[in-house]
Motif scaffolding. Structure first.
Motif, PDB file in Angstrom:
ATOM      1  N   GLY A 181       0.800  -1.223   0.000  1.00  0.00           N
ATOM      2  CA  GLY A 181       0.000   0.000   0.000  1.00  0.00           C
ATOM      3  C   GLY A 181       0.827   1.264   0.000  1.00  0.00           C
ATOM      4  N   ALA A 182       2.003   1.209   0.619  1.00  0.00           N
ATOM      5  CA  ALA A 182       2.860   2.392   0.724  1.00  0.00           C
ATOM      6  C   ALA A 182       3.340   2.873  -0.640  1.00  0.00           C
ATOM      7  CB  ALA A 182       4.054   2.103   1.628  1.00  0.00           C
ATOM      8  N   LYS A 183       3.415   1.978  -1.587  1.00  0.00           N
ATOM      9  CA  LYS A 183       3.851   2.341  -2.934  1.00  0.00           C
ATOM     10  C   LYS A 183       2.930   3.377  -3.568  1.00  0.00           C
ATOM     11  CE  LYS A 183       6.161  -2.037  -3.649  1.00  0.00           C
ATOM     12  NZ  LYS A 183       6.171  -3.335  -4.321  1.00  0.00           N
ATOM     13  N   GLU A 184       1.701   3.438  -3.106  1.00  0.00           N
ATOM     14  CA  GLU A 184       0.713   4.381  -3.630  1.00  0.00           C
ATOM     15  C   GLU A 184       0.764   5.740  -2.926  1.00  0.00           C
ATOM     16  OE1 GLU A 184      -1.230   3.613  -6.284  1.00  0.00           O
ATOM     17  OE2 GLU A 184      -0.103   1.731  -6.302  1.00  0.00           O
ATOM     18  N   LEU A 185       1.487   5.822  -1.817  1.00  0.00           N
ATOM     19  CA  LEU A 185       1.554   7.063  -1.038  1.00  0.00           C
ATOM     20  C   LEU A 185       2.634   7.988  -1.575  1.00  0.00           C
ATOM     21  CD1 LEU A 185       1.334   5.521   2.546  1.00  0.00           C
ATOM     22  CD2 LEU A 185      -0.519   6.531   1.223  1.00  0.00           C
ATOM     23  N   SER A 186       2.532   9.267  -1.249  1.00  0.00           N
ATOM     24  CA  SER A 186       3.594  10.196  -1.627  1.00  0.00           C
ATOM     25  C   SER A 186       4.798   9.956  -0.723  1.00  0.00           C
ATOM     26  CB  SER A 186       3.102  11.642  -1.501  1.00  0.00           C
ATOM     27  OG  SER A 186       2.755  11.925  -0.172  1.00  0.00           O
ATOM     28  N   ASN A 187       5.976  10.126  -1.264  1.00  0.00           N
ATOM     29  CA  ASN A 187       7.232   9.936  -0.534  1.00  0.00           C
ATOM     30  C   ASN A 187       7.264   8.606   0.236  1.00  0.00           C
ATOM     31  OD1 ASN A 187       8.050  12.568  -1.345  1.00  0.00           O
ATOM     32  ND2 ASN A 187       6.850  13.428   0.342  1.00  0.00           N
ATOM     33  N   PRO A 188       7.171   7.497  -0.484  1.00  0.00           N
ATOM     34  CA  PRO A 188       7.086   6.202   0.200  1.00  0.00           C
ATOM     35  C   PRO A 188       8.434   5.595   0.614  1.00  0.00           C
ATOM     36  CG  PRO A 188       6.933   5.852  -2.134  1.00  0.00           C
ATOM     37  CD  PRO A 188       6.991   7.353  -1.921  1.00  0.00           C
ATOM     38  N   ALA A 189       9.545   6.196   0.219  1.00  0.00           N
ATOM     39  CA  ALA A 189      10.864   5.575   0.413  1.00  0.00           C
ATOM     40  C   ALA A 189      11.116   5.123   1.848  1.00  0.00           C
ATOM     41  CB  ALA A 189      11.966   6.518  -0.056  1.00  0.00           C
ATOM     42  N   SER A 190      10.848   5.989   2.805  1.00  0.00           N
ATOM     43  CA  SER A 190      11.096   5.647   4.205  1.00  0.00           C
ATOM     44  C   SER A 190      10.224   4.471   4.645  1.00  0.00           C
ATOM     45  CB  SER A 190      10.827   6.864   5.097  1.00  0.00           C
ATOM     46  OG  SER A 190      10.931   6.517   6.453  1.00  0.00           O
ATOM     47  N   LEU A 191       8.932   4.530   4.309  1.00  0.00           N
ATOM     48  CA  LEU A 191       8.027   3.435   4.678  1.00  0.00           C
ATOM     49  C   LEU A 191       8.461   2.117   4.035  1.00  0.00           C
ATOM     50  CD1 LEU A 191       4.433   4.987   4.514  1.00  0.00           C
ATOM     51  CD2 LEU A 191       5.706   4.291   6.537  1.00  0.00           C
ATOM     52  N   LEU A 192       8.872   2.185   2.780  1.00  0.00           N
ATOM     53  CA  LEU A 192       9.289   0.970   2.080  1.00  0.00           C
ATOM     54  C   LEU A 192      10.533   0.359   2.715  1.00  0.00           C
ATOM     55  CD1 LEU A 192       8.627   2.089  -1.605  1.00  0.00           C
ATOM     56  CD2 LEU A 192       7.269   0.507  -0.222  1.00  0.00           C
ATOM     57  N   ALA A 193      11.484   1.199   3.082  1.00  0.00           N
ATOM     58  CA  ALA A 193      12.707   0.697   3.719  1.00  0.00           C
ATOM     59  C   ALA A 193      12.403   0.077   5.084  1.00  0.00           C
ATOM     60  CB  ALA A 193      13.724   1.827   3.866  1.00  0.00           C
ATOM     61  N   LEU A 194      11.546   0.729   5.851  1.00  0.00           N
ATOM     62  CA  LEU A 194      11.220   0.235   7.193  1.00  0.00           C
ATOM     63  C   LEU A 194      10.404  -1.056   7.150  1.00  0.00           C
ATOM     64  CD1 LEU A 194      10.498   3.684   8.821  1.00  0.00           C
ATOM     65  CD2 LEU A 194      12.403   2.150   9.384  1.00  0.00           C
ATOM     66  N   THR A 195       9.449  -1.119   6.234  1.00  0.00           N
ATOM     67  CA  THR A 195       8.658  -2.348   6.135  1.00  0.00           C
ATOM     68  C   THR A 195       9.511  -3.503   5.632  1.00  0.00           C
ATOM     69  OG1 THR A 195       7.816  -1.671   3.964  1.00  0.00           O
ATOM     70  CG2 THR A 195       6.408  -1.235   5.876  1.00  0.00           C
ATOM     71  N   ALA A 196      10.464  -3.219   4.748  1.00  0.00           N
ATOM     72  CA  ALA A 196      11.380  -4.265   4.289  1.00  0.00           C
ATOM     73  C   ALA A 196      12.225  -4.775   5.456  1.00  0.00           C
ATOM     74  CB  ALA A 196      12.278  -3.738   3.173  1.00  0.00           C
ATOM     75  N   LYS A 197      12.670  -3.865   6.310  1.00  0.00           N
ATOM     76  CA  LYS A 197      13.463  -4.248   7.484  1.00  0.00           C
ATOM     77  C   LYS A 197      12.646  -5.133   8.429  1.00  0.00           C
ATOM     78  CE  LYS A 197      16.860  -2.014  10.326  1.00  0.00           C
ATOM     79  NZ  LYS A 197      17.420  -0.751  10.759  1.00  0.00           N
ATOM     80  N   ILE A 198      11.395  -4.771   8.643  1.00  0.00           N
ATOM     81  CA  ILE A 198      10.518  -5.574   9.508  1.00  0.00           C
ATOM     82  C   ILE A 198      10.257  -6.932   8.865  1.00  0.00           C
ATOM     83  CG2 ILE A 198       8.182  -5.757  10.481  1.00  0.00           C
ATOM     84  CD1 ILE A 198       8.293  -2.629  10.751  1.00  0.00           C
ATOM     85  N   GLY A 199      10.027  -6.921   7.558  1.00  0.00           N
ATOM     86  CA  GLY A 199       9.756  -8.162   6.840  1.00  0.00           C
ATOM     87  C   GLY A 199      10.941  -9.107   6.788  1.00  0.00           C
ATOM     88  N   ASP A 200      12.151  -8.565   6.773  1.00  0.00           N
ATOM     89  CA  ASP A 200      13.360  -9.390   6.715  1.00  0.00           C
ATOM     90  C   ASP A 200      13.821  -9.881   8.085  1.00  0.00           C
ATOM     91  OD1 ASP A 200      13.406  -9.020   3.977  1.00  0.00           O
ATOM     92  OD2 ASP A 200      14.915  -7.419   4.041  1.00  0.00           O
TER      93      ASP A 200
END
Length: 184
Positions: free
Chosen positions: A90-109
């Motif tokens: 869902g974050a991919k659809e938000l403005s300025n998603p880079a931080s959210l994407l990095a953090l969710t990837a960290k949680i997912g990994d």
């Protein structure tokens, strides 16, 4: 004949009553190795405090954030990964998603709940700012804070309910924290 019928009824009743008094668990109820403590863990109910954000794209992602909060509160690494992946989509659809994407990837990994909780603190800071900018169309969002999180640095999170359910400590300090702000 009447005596035989009475005797049959008495035997049937005795058998039924003794079967009902059986305290032995049937095989299908045996839960050897089953973690009942996990079942008893607190669940944060997203429906209880139904919230709607004005930003439709953020509103679509927010329930997954609540799902992640619940998973961390319950100490469930696998469920936290599932929620993080949903936020990431869902974050991919938000403005300025880079931080959210990095953090969710960290949680997912992550394979460790503490690593997930550290990343969640930054993710929450991002979500808090986004929720404030968006505003709430319905319900209330509570900014909750635990001063002991992250080795006494403190950390915040969003909740749909006033009851404190601490995602940074889970069951060990479930109600540690306070409401710092209400977003309406």
């Amino acid at each position: 004949m009447k005596t035989i019928t009475s005797l049959a009824i008495t035997i049937a009743a005795t058998t039924l009553l003794s079967a009902c008094g059986n305290t032995q668990k049937p095989a299908e109820e045996s839960h050897e190795g089953h973690d009942h403590a996990k079942e008893a863990k607190t669940e944060v109910n997203a429906e209880k405090g139904k919230v709607s954000l004005k930003d439709d794209k953020l509103n679509a992602v927010y329930p997954h954030y609540i799902h992640l909060t619940t998973a961390l509160t319950n100490g469930d690494v696998a469920e936290a990964k599932v929620a993080a992946q949903a936020i990431e989509l869902g974050a991919k659809e938000l403005s300025n998603p880079a931080s959210l994407l990095a953090l969710t990837a960290k949680i997912g990994d992550a394979t460790d709940i503490e690593v997930q909780r550290v990343a969640f603190a930054s993710l929450s800071d991002d979500f808090i700012q986004r929720a404030k900018v968006s505003g709430v169309a319905g319900g209330e969002i509570y900014v909750e804070y635990c001063p002991m999180a992250l080795n006494d640095k403190g950390a915040s999170w969003l909740s749909n309910q006033k009851d404190i359910k601490n995602p940074y400590y889970g069951e060990s300090m479930l109600t540690c924290g306070e409401i710092k702000e209400t977003i309406k």
